[in-house]
Write a protein that holds these residues in place. Structure first.
Motif, short mmCIF file in Angstrom:
data_model
loop_
_atom_site.label_atom_id
_atom_site.label_comp_id
_atom_site.label_asym_id
_atom_site.label_seq_id
_atom_site.Cartn_x
_atom_site.Cartn_y
_atom_site.Cartn_z
N GLU A 19 75.70 88.07 -19.22
CA GLU A 19 75.09 89.00 -18.27
C GLU A 19 73.68 88.56 -17.87
O GLU A 19 73.27 88.71 -16.73
CB GLU A 19 75.06 90.42 -18.83
N TRP A 22 74.09 85.86 -15.43
CA TRP A 22 74.54 86.44 -14.16
C TRP A 22 73.37 87.00 -13.37
O TRP A 22 73.24 86.75 -12.17
CB TRP A 22 75.57 87.55 -14.44
N HIS A 66 78.57 86.61 -4.97
CA HIS A 66 78.14 86.63 -6.37
C HIS A 66 78.28 88.04 -6.95
O HIS A 66 78.71 88.20 -8.09
CB HIS A 66 76.68 86.16 -6.46
N GLY A 70 81.75 87.34 -8.68
CA GLY A 70 81.28 86.78 -9.94
C GLY A 70 80.73 85.38 -9.77
O GLY A 70 80.85 84.75 -8.73
N VAL A 71 80.11 84.90 -10.83
CA VAL A 71 79.45 83.61 -10.78
C VAL A 71 80.45 82.46 -10.78
O VAL A 71 80.28 81.48 -10.07
CB VAL A 71 78.51 83.45 -12.00
#
Length: 116
Positions: A19, A22, A66, A70-71
């Motif tokens: 996290e 992220w 993103h 998500g990454v």
């Protein structure tokens, strides 16, 4: 029993290392997007780089991907590369085109002897 103040309880969005990574990568993309959005349009032409709407569109699309995908998605990885290219290649050229080269934070170096 009293719960201890641990990192996840103090900062709810930052539960673990994934996290934190992220959020750091999202911050990188948002800094690049904000920098591109606040630069004047003519600077991009003087620096001979991609146009302002092009950079803003690319960085905004990858920032949104993103958040929603998500990454480690296909667009998330390209977004990291696009933000890094903007910050490492385009941003210094844009700063040089505006006349603010390598001065660093607006501090001018004095040349010659110091006044009394």
């Amino acid at each position: 029993m009293i719960s201890l103040a641990t990192f996840p309880t103090l900062f709810p969005g930052f539960g673990g290392p994934i996290e934190i990574i992220w959020w750091a990568l999202l911050g990188l993309k948002l800094v690049a997007l904000l920098d591109a959005a606040l630069r004047p349009r003519g600077v991009f032409l003087r620096a001979d780089k991609l146009t302002k709407p092009g950079w803003v569109l690319i960085l905004a699309a990858f920032s949104l991907s993103h958040i929603f995908q998500g990454v480690l998605s296909f667009f998330g990885l390209f977004g990291i590369v696009a933000a890094a290219v903007y910050l490492v290649d385009a941003r210094p050229a844009l700063r040089q085109a505006t006349g603010r080269g390598r001065g660093g934070w607006g501090i001018r170096r004095r040349r010659g002897p110091r006044p009394l």
